[in-house]
Design a protein around this motif. Structure first.
Motif, PDB file in Angstrom:
ATOM      1  N   SER A  38      -0.473  14.326  -6.432  1.00 34.54           N
ATOM      2  CA  SER A  38      -0.228  15.772  -6.263  1.00 34.54           C
ATOM      3  C   SER A  38       1.076  16.085  -5.504  1.00 34.54           C
ATOM      4  O   SER A  38       1.687  17.121  -5.774  1.00 34.54           O
TER       5      SER A  38
ATOM      6  N   ILE B 237       3.875  15.068  -6.078  1.00 34.26           N
ATOM      7  CA  ILE B 237       4.970  15.215  -7.053  1.00 34.26           C
ATOM      8  C   ILE B 237       4.560  16.131  -8.210  1.00 34.26           C
ATOM      9  O   ILE B 237       5.095  16.048  -9.314  1.00 34.26           O
ATOM     10  N   GLY B 238       3.582  16.987  -7.933  1.00 30.22           N
ATOM     11  CA  GLY B 238       3.310  18.088  -8.856  1.00 30.22           C
ATOM     12  C   GLY B 238       2.147  17.920  -9.818  1.00 30.22           C
ATOM     13  O   GLY B 238       1.883  18.805 -10.624  1.00 30.22           O
ATOM     14  N   ASP B 239       1.424  16.808  -9.743  1.00 29.09           N
ATOM     15  CA  ASP B 239       0.295  16.602 -10.668  1.00 29.09           C
ATOM     16  C   ASP B 239      -0.999  17.153 -10.070  1.00 29.09           C
ATOM     17  O   ASP B 239      -1.132  17.240  -8.849  1.00 29.09           O
TER      18      ASP B 239
END
Ligand code: ADE
Length: 229
Positions: free
Chosen positions: A102, A104-106
């Motif tokens: 998360s 890095i945006g997931d």
């Protein structure tokens, strides 16, 4: 040929005892025992705890035995307060609750490469498992998400976090890895768990007390499944 995987020997030993025409094969650190189980061709293995042990065993089983489906069976902690010791959970899908990219945006739980949070379980096998589990006297059967991670969950806070993120009905340490390996190879998968503890501050005491009974319930379900009950 059907594939059956438990993490610990208590989770498959009653089935191992029923296996006839036995043949054993060792692959790496996994031992596979194949033969006839309640009249059906089956292969059984004890994979050891945790996601990597489970994935290694599942992939070897797939490549060497080409099973029609693989079932991961055994015990689990409850995912929320609606599930109690002695209940059973049949997975609609499995998640890996400790997979977290998360920052890095997931989304939390996204498994890269297969690009899924919820790794699906086979619907037809699930339906048969629910029927077979419902035939075990006095056992309440739930269907829902089973959350897997490389941790024994023994705190209400950790359990709540996993429930809030994934709506998990059960927490354990292998199902999401078995489902991952099956997904990668296009093999239908099922995860069946019998609740041994509430995954809270009491779980360190409840787990040794209730594991044997819980494990025997899930093996009873496999007998019902293979006998077509
Ligand atoms: N297996 C059985 N109980 C468990 C728990 N509380 N956490 C992880 N795996 C389990």
């Amino acid at each position: 040929m059907y594939g059956l995987i438990g993490a610990m020997s208590v989770e498959v030993e009653a089935l191992m005892d029923q296996l006839t025409d036995r043949q054993e094969k060792r692959i790496g650190m996994d031992v596979f025992v194949s033969g006839k189980l309640f009249g059906k061709d089956a292969v059984l293995s004890v994979c050891g705890p945790g996601k990597i042990n489970a994935a290694l065993c599942t992939q070897s089983m797939i490549l060497h035995y080409q099973p029609e489906w693989i079932l991961n069976l055994g015990v689990a902690g409850a995912g929320d307060a609606t599930v109690t010791i002695g209940d059973m959970v049949v997975a609609t899908a499995a998640v890996q609750h400790d997979m977290d990219t998360s920052p890095i945006g997931d989304p939390v739980g996204l498994v890269s490469k297969i690009n899924l949070v919820e790794i699906p379980c086979d619907a037809a096998l699930r339906e048969k498992l629910v029927k077979a589990a419902s035939a075990v006297a006095g056992v309440k059967v739930h269907e829902g998400i089973i959350a897997t991670g490389d941790q024994f969950i023994n705190s209400g806070e950790k359990r709540s976090r996993i429930h809030q993120l994934f709506h998990a009905k059960a927490v354990e340490m292998e199902g999401g890895a078995v489902a991952h390996a099956c997904y990668a190879h296009g093999v239908p998968c099922g995860v069946l768990r019998s609740i041994s503890d509430q995954a809270d501050g009491q779980s360190g005491m409840d787990y040794p007390t209730f594991t044997k009974l819980a494990a025997s319930h899930s093996q009873q379900v496999v007998e019902n499944l293979l006998r077509g009950v």
